[in-house]
Design a protein around this motif. Structure first.
Motif, short mmCIF file in Angstrom:
data_model
loop_
_atom_site.label_atom_id
_atom_site.label_comp_id
_atom_site.label_asym_id
_atom_site.label_seq_id
_atom_site.Cartn_x
_atom_site.Cartn_y
_atom_site.Cartn_z
N GLN A 27 0.96 -1.28 0.29
CA GLN A 27 -0.09 0.04 0.01
C GLN A 27 0.79 1.66 0.37
O GLN A 27 0.71 1.91 -0.72
N ASP A 35 -4.00 -1.51 -3.14
CA ASP A 35 -5.12 -2.41 -2.17
C ASP A 35 -4.54 -3.43 -1.59
O ASP A 35 -4.73 -4.33 -2.87
N LYS A 37 -5.10 -6.43 -0.81
CA LYS A 37 -6.42 -7.27 -0.47
C LYS A 37 -7.11 -7.45 -1.35
O LYS A 37 -7.34 -8.26 -1.69
#
Length: 90
Positions: free
Chosen positions: A4, A10, A12
């Motif tokens: 990040q 991101d 995720k």
């Protein structure tokens, strides 16, 4: 936080890039999956980068030392932690 912070991406979202691409190719009923092999490799690379925050490093080689005037970039994901590398063997 590394991905990040370093790339403003991101982690995720990238963890499932490979699986999402496979799902998309199945949904679109793509028969020649080999045609998308380069994209599959990029998705798998992104998934690996996002999955493991520590224990890996990305190596970038801008050209071959034998031919420095010829641009031939190579990017590799290198495992620095043997316990991660051998985890799937046992």
């Amino acid at each position: 936080a590394g991905l990040q912070q370093d790339a403003n991406v991101d982690a995720k979202a990238l963890k499932f890039a490979s699986e999402r691409l496979r799902s998309l190719l199945r949904t679109l009923e793509v028969t020649n999956v080999q045609e998308f092999q380069p994209l599959t490799l990029v998705a798998e690379f992104a998934t690996m980068c996002a999955t493991y925050e520590a224990g890996f490093t990305v190596l970038l080689e801008p050209s071959d030392d034998r031919t420095p005037s010829l641009p031939d970039p190579v990017m590799q994901l290198c495992c620095l932690d043997a316990s991660i590398a051998i985890k799937h063997v046992f």
